[in-house]
Design a protein around this motif. Structure first.
Motif, PDB file in Angstrom:
ATOM      1  N   ILE A 549      41.385  42.163  34.046  1.00  0.00           N
ATOM      2  CA  ILE A 549      40.198  42.731  34.687  1.00  0.00           C
ATOM      3  C   ILE A 549      40.593  43.845  35.655  1.00  0.00           C
ATOM      4  CG2 ILE A 549      38.349  42.196  36.338  1.00  0.00           C
ATOM      5  CD1 ILE A 549      38.012  39.534  34.909  1.00  0.00           C
ATOM      6  N   LEU A 550      41.701  43.672  36.377  1.00  0.00           N
ATOM      7  CA  LEU A 550      42.183  44.732  37.268  1.00  0.00           C
ATOM      8  C   LEU A 550      42.480  46.002  36.470  1.00  0.00           C
ATOM      9  CD1 LEU A 550      43.153  45.716  40.040  1.00  0.00           C
ATOM     10  CD2 LEU A 550      45.374  44.688  39.546  1.00  0.00           C
ATOM     11  N   GLN A 551      43.081  45.833  35.289  1.00  0.00           N
ATOM     12  CA  GLN A 551      43.385  46.980  34.443  1.00  0.00           C
ATOM     13  C   GLN A 551      42.100  47.699  34.027  1.00  0.00           C
ATOM     14  OE1 GLN A 551      46.638  47.771  33.677  1.00  0.00           O
ATOM     15  NE2 GLN A 551      45.940  49.665  32.746  1.00  0.00           N
ATOM     16  N   MET A 552      41.060  46.936  33.643  1.00  0.00           N
ATOM     17  CA  MET A 552      39.792  47.525  33.220  1.00  0.00           C
ATOM     18  C   MET A 552      39.070  48.195  34.385  1.00  0.00           C
ATOM     19  SD  MET A 552      38.327  44.732  30.498  1.00  0.00           S
ATOM     20  CE  MET A 552      39.109  44.512  28.906  1.00  0.00           C
ATOM     21  N   LEU A 553      39.180  47.603  35.578  1.00  0.00           N
ATOM     22  CA  LEU A 553      38.578  48.230  36.756  1.00  0.00           C
ATOM     23  C   LEU A 553      39.223  49.582  37.043  1.00  0.00           C
ATOM     24  CD1 LEU A 553      38.233  45.176  39.190  1.00  0.00           C
ATOM     25  CD2 LEU A 553      36.382  46.378  38.043  1.00  0.00           C
ATOM     26  N   SER A 554      40.542  49.653  36.832  1.00  0.00           N
ATOM     27  CA  SER A 554      41.248  50.911  37.078  1.00  0.00           C
ATOM     28  C   SER A 554      40.837  51.990  36.089  1.00  0.00           C
ATOM     29  CB  SER A 554      42.760  50.691  36.999  1.00  0.00           C
ATOM     30  OG  SER A 554      43.162  50.389  35.667  1.00  0.00           O
ATOM     31  N   GLN A 555      40.271  51.587  34.951  1.00  0.00           N
ATOM     32  CA  GLN A 555      39.798  52.538  33.947  1.00  0.00           C
ATOM     33  C   GLN A 555      38.349  52.969  34.206  1.00  0.00           C
ATOM     34  OE1 GLN A 555      40.432  50.544  30.222  1.00  0.00           O
ATOM     35  NE2 GLN A 555      42.654  50.391  30.507  1.00  0.00           N
ATOM     36  N   GLY A 556      37.772  52.505  35.318  1.00  0.00           N
ATOM     37  CA  GLY A 556      36.426  52.918  35.699  1.00  0.00           C
ATOM     38  C   GLY A 556      35.320  52.101  35.068  1.00  0.00           C
ATOM     39  N   MET A 557      35.639  50.951  34.452  1.00  0.00           N
ATOM     40  CA  MET A 557      34.612  50.139  33.797  1.00  0.00           C
ATOM     41  C   MET A 557      33.807  49.370  34.836  1.00  0.00           C
ATOM     42  SD  MET A 557      36.536  48.530  30.487  1.00  0.00           S
ATOM     43  CE  MET A 557      37.492  49.529  29.359  1.00  0.00           C
ATOM     44  N   ARG A 558      32.515  49.182  34.566  1.00  0.00           N
ATOM     45  CA  ARG A 558      31.648  48.360  35.394  1.00  0.00           C
ATOM     46  C   ARG A 558      31.755  46.903  34.956  1.00  0.00           C
ATOM     47  NH1 ARG A 558      30.908  51.177  39.573  1.00  0.00           N
ATOM     48  NH2 ARG A 558      29.123  49.856  40.124  1.00  0.00           N
ATOM     49  N   ASP A 591      39.946  49.509  46.727  1.00  0.00           N
ATOM     50  CA  ASP A 591      41.140  49.019  47.427  1.00  0.00           C
ATOM     51  C   ASP A 591      42.029  48.215  46.484  1.00  0.00           C
ATOM     52  OD1 ASP A 591      40.139  50.193  49.667  1.00  0.00           O
ATOM     53  OD2 ASP A 591      39.340  48.347  50.551  1.00  0.00           O
ATOM     54  N   ALA A 592      41.406  47.450  45.570  1.00  0.00           N
ATOM     55  CA  ALA A 592      42.181  46.652  44.618  1.00  0.00           C
ATOM     56  C   ALA A 592      42.984  47.549  43.686  1.00  0.00           C
ATOM     57  CB  ALA A 592      41.241  45.745  43.824  1.00  0.00           C
ATOM     58  N   ILE A 593      42.350  48.620  43.190  1.00  0.00           N
ATOM     59  CA  ILE A 593      43.047  49.548  42.282  1.00  0.00           C
ATOM     60  C   ILE A 593      44.199  50.231  43.010  1.00  0.00           C
ATOM     61  CG2 ILE A 593      42.781  51.677  40.958  1.00  0.00           C
ATOM     62  CD1 ILE A 593      39.854  50.788  40.461  1.00  0.00           C
ATOM     63  N   GLU A 594      43.934  50.659  44.245  1.00  0.00           N
ATOM     64  CA  GLU A 594      44.972  51.329  45.030  1.00  0.00           C
ATOM     65  C   GLU A 594      46.163  50.404  45.280  1.00  0.00           C
ATOM     66  OE1 GLU A 594      45.493  53.498  49.412  1.00  0.00           O
ATOM     67  OE2 GLU A 594      43.511  52.871  48.697  1.00  0.00           O
ATOM     68  N   LYS A 595      45.863  49.144  45.625  1.00  0.00           N
ATOM     69  CA  LYS A 595      46.946  48.195  45.887  1.00  0.00           C
ATOM     70  C   LYS A 595      47.659  47.819  44.604  1.00  0.00           C
ATOM     71  CE  LYS A 595      48.045  44.320  48.847  1.00  0.00           C
ATOM     72  NZ  LYS A 595      47.559  43.461  49.934  1.00  0.00           N
ATOM     73  N   GLY A 596      46.899  47.697  43.501  1.00  0.00           N
ATOM     74  CA  GLY A 596      47.514  47.378  42.221  1.00  0.00           C
ATOM     75  C   GLY A 596      48.497  48.456  41.784  1.00  0.00           C
ATOM     76  N   LYS A 598      50.036  50.548  43.856  1.00  0.00           N
ATOM     77  CA  LYS A 598      51.128  50.555  44.826  1.00  0.00           C
ATOM     78  C   LYS A 598      52.119  49.429  44.554  1.00  0.00           C
ATOM     79  CE  LYS A 598      51.937  50.364  49.820  1.00  0.00           C
ATOM     80  NZ  LYS A 598      51.290  50.223  51.154  1.00  0.00           N
ATOM     81  N   GLU A 599      51.618  48.248  44.137  1.00  0.00           N
ATOM     82  CA  GLU A 599      52.470  47.092  43.914  1.00  0.00           C
ATOM     83  C   GLU A 599      53.007  47.019  42.482  1.00  0.00           C
ATOM     84  OE1 GLU A 599      53.427  45.045  46.243  1.00  0.00           O
ATOM     85  OE2 GLU A 599      52.214  45.975  47.819  1.00  0.00           O
ATOM     86  N   GLY A 600      52.650  47.996  41.662  1.00  0.00           N
ATOM     87  CA  GLY A 600      53.155  48.005  40.297  1.00  0.00           C
ATOM     88  C   GLY A 600      52.490  47.008  39.369  1.00  0.00           C
ATOM     89  N   LEU A 601      51.257  46.615  39.694  1.00  0.00           N
ATOM     90  CA  LEU A 601      50.529  45.665  38.849  1.00  0.00           C
ATOM     91  C   LEU A 601      49.818  46.358  37.710  1.00  0.00           C
ATOM     92  CD1 LEU A 601      48.983  43.437  41.673  1.00  0.00           C
ATOM     93  CD2 LEU A 601      50.978  42.933  40.269  1.00  0.00           C
ATOM     94  N   LEU A 602      49.650  47.679  37.785  1.00  0.00           N
ATOM     95  CA  LEU A 602      48.943  48.434  36.756  1.00  0.00           C
ATOM     96  C   LEU A 602      49.946  49.228  35.927  1.00  0.00           C
ATOM     97  CD1 LEU A 602      45.902  49.697  38.845  1.00  0.00           C
ATOM     98  CD2 LEU A 602      45.891  47.970  37.059  1.00  0.00           C
TER      99      LEU A 602
END
Length: 602
Positions: A549-558, A591-596, A598-602
């Motif tokens: 879900i974090l990956q999909m959020l980073s792609q701009g999905m609702r 904030d989640a996308i930015e932290k993801g 930064k932490e290499g989760l994406l």
């Protein structure tokens, strides 16, 4: 529009009736005097129909344009008719009344001068036959009557809000009183069970161990009499406990929560729908009380703070957890801050190794989700237990209690720490129940050496005393939990399963004492809430679904798009997102996308 009309009060109908009567009388007078009009009669009648309908529609849908529409349309008709018939200035009394009656906030600061001064001056200019000293007092009186009616409306609305809030608070207080009584009864019954029941069990087990030492017939007879008396007394205690239980306490979870929602709906005049999903299974008293408190707090917050009119309560019985969702259609909050009630809910859930997540957006309502793990017997797994206690009847009692569980097996017992270390290598237990105060070697030393030699063995301390210093010391020595011997047998079995699966549990009262005595900068070292399910490889413990879900959020999905792609409901995706934000320590998706990243989760 129909939904708005359904919520009307008596004053809304009064103002509609005034507007209708005024418009009809003007239309009838216009038709009768059509020969004196300078415009086609149909255009004037159409204009007057707009005078009735347009301001009323604006008032229902968007107040922003109401006052302008009322002044331009109704004031324009009055000006036109007055220019032809001086007596028609009386038609302006109605819009003056309505403008004042429908004042909102501080709009009267500019609407009053325009209604009382500017428009009457225009009427006087268009019709010189009208006396200025005559029209101003009349229009002013009409505006004053309308403003008095406005104050009456405001007073009625405030009283209605107060009545509804009082109804909600009364319902909440009633539920709090009921739950408090349940908790007090539960505490008393637990105390009786843990003191009297434990004592009688110990007496019975101790007397049974004396049988080989009683050789005479008279001694055997006395022993049998003592055993019979102890068993009868224990049955009497159980009977008293049964009488103390209230009817609600014995109800299943679904029936209890449904009863709460129905009572809340009746008293708070809010539409509350309850549904249970999955096959119901029995839960412990603490789990039931936690879910009940969570439901009460969520319902009250939805009405008091969110002004919700529709609430959906969903109880999910899942294989690994019990999940309660409370979704409302209230205002929602952009930056959510936990209050006292929410904090208490989270503490209750955390004590059971569960959690509470809250999703709230302005205009989208609020979703409160409470997760409580399900700790059940496993058909495939046998937990090998080793009991260490210097009292033989305590060891025997624990063995009798625990071996009643299909997935628990006592493989050995020892009377002190030294004997426990000797036998551990031979027996290879999964979990050790360790007493603190023992001769030869105490529980703290034994735990430390056991953990150094066999780090895979889980150690759960069972003590009689709430000694915070010793609790801290043995936790630092490597113990995986600290419980009091007064714990209920079912809770003990569930805690053993929890600790065996990697969790950590400290007795609730003892934990709060430890927090009170601990400096703020050291409290984070206390090992309280470990996850029950297996942890992922990432530092934040995100599950595969949360990473997805974090990956999909980073792609701009609702959320709705993510739900459709993963074949999940919108509420489930929001739950995952809320848990994701909670684990990352952020407040929103950006904030989640930015932290993801930064932490290499994406």
């Amino acid at each position: 529009m129909l939904d708005i009309v359904k919520q009307w009060a008596w004053y809304d109908w009064v103002m509609l009736f005034i507007r209708l009567i005024s418009s009809c009388s003007i239309i009838v007078a216009t038709v009768e005097l059509k020969d004196y009009l300078t415009l086609p009669v149909w255009s004037v009648v159409l204009w007057e129909i707009m005078v009735f309908s347009v301001p009323w529609i604006c008032l229902m849908l968007s107040y922003r344009y109401y006052l302008i529409a009322e002044m331009l349309l109704f004031g324009g008709v009055s000006l036109y008719l007055t220019s032809l018939f001086p007596e028609a200035y009386l038609s302006f009394m109605t819009p003056a009344f309505l403008i004042a009656a429908n004042s909102a906030e501080k709009s009267y600061r500019w609407s009053a001068p325009m209604t009382i001064v500017l428009l009457p001056l225009l009427i006087v200019l268009f019709s010189r036959d009208i006396d200025v000293l005559e029209i101003f007092p009349q229009v002013g009186l009409a505006y004053a009557m309308g403003f008095a009616f406005h104050l009456l409306i405001v007073n009625h609305r405030q009283n209605e809000i107060i009545r509804k809030q009082n109804s909600v608070l009364e319902q909440y207080l009633t539920q709090i009183e009921r739950v408090t009584l349940l908790e007090e009864r539960g505490r008393l019954s637990k105390d009786l069970h843990d003191t009297m029941g434990h004592s009688y069990t110990s007496i019975i087990m101790g007397l049974e161990t004396l049988r080989p030492d009683v050789a005479t017939q008279e001694g055997t007879h006395k022993l049998d009499s003592l055993l019979q008396l102890a068993r009868k007394s224990m049955e009497d205690v159980r009977g008293y406990l049964h009488q103390m239980e209230s009817p609600q306490e014995t109800l299943p979870l679904v029936q209890t929560l449904r009863q709460v929602t129905e009572e809340f709906q009746t008293h708070a005049s809010v539409n509350v729908r309850f549904r249970a999903i999955g096959e119901e299974y029995p839960v412990g008293k603490q789990v039931k009380m936690t879910l009940l408190r969570c439901l009460q707090e969520s319902l009250t917050n939805a009405v008091r703070h969110g002004q919700a009119t529709d609430i959906v309560v969903s109880l999910h019985f899942e294989p690994q957890q019990t999940r309660l969702e409370v979704q409302d259609n209230g205002h929602g909050v952009e930056n959510w801050k936990d209050g006292f009630g929410i904090t208490a809910m989270k503490e209750r859930a955390a004590h059971l190794q569960g959690r509470v997540s809250i999703y709230s957006e302005r205009g989208e309502g609020t979703l409160v989700t409470c997760f409580v793990p399900r700790l059940v017997e496993s058909d495939d797994e046998i937990i090998r237990l080793f009991i260490v206690d210097d009292h033989s009847f305590i060891r025997d009692s624990l063995r009798t209690i625990l071996e009643g569980q299909r997935d628990l097996r006592v493989v050995g017992m020892a009377e002190d720490g030294a004997e426990a270390l000797e036998r551990c290598e031979e027996l290879e237990p999964d979990l050790v129940l360790m007493d603190l105060e023992m001769p030869n070697m105490d529980g703290i030393t034994a735990t430390k050496r056991m953990k150094e030699k066999w780090p895979g063995i889980r150690v759960l301390v069972l003590s009689t005393f709430q000694d915070t210093e010793k609790a801290k010391e043995i936790i630092r020595s490597g113990a995986d939990g600290y419980l009091l011997k007064s714990i209920e047998s079912r809770e003990l079995a569930e805690t053993i399963r929890l600790v065996h699966r990697g969790g950590t549990m400290i007795a609730h009262d003892l934990f709060h004492k430890m927090l009170d005595a601990q400096p703020v900068n050291e409290q984070e070292d206390l090992p309280v809430a470990s996850e029950i399910s297996g942890k992922d490889e990432n530092f934040y413990g995100l599950t595969k679904r949360e990473l997805e879900i974090l990956q999909m959020l980073s792609q701009g999905m609702r959320y709705k798009t993510i739900a459709s792609k993963l074949y999940l409901s919108d509420g489930t995706v929001r739950n995952y997102a809320s848990a994701l934000y909670d684990k990352l320590g952020v407040r929103n998706r950006d904030d989640a996308i930015e932290k993801g990243q930064k932490e290499g989760l994406l």
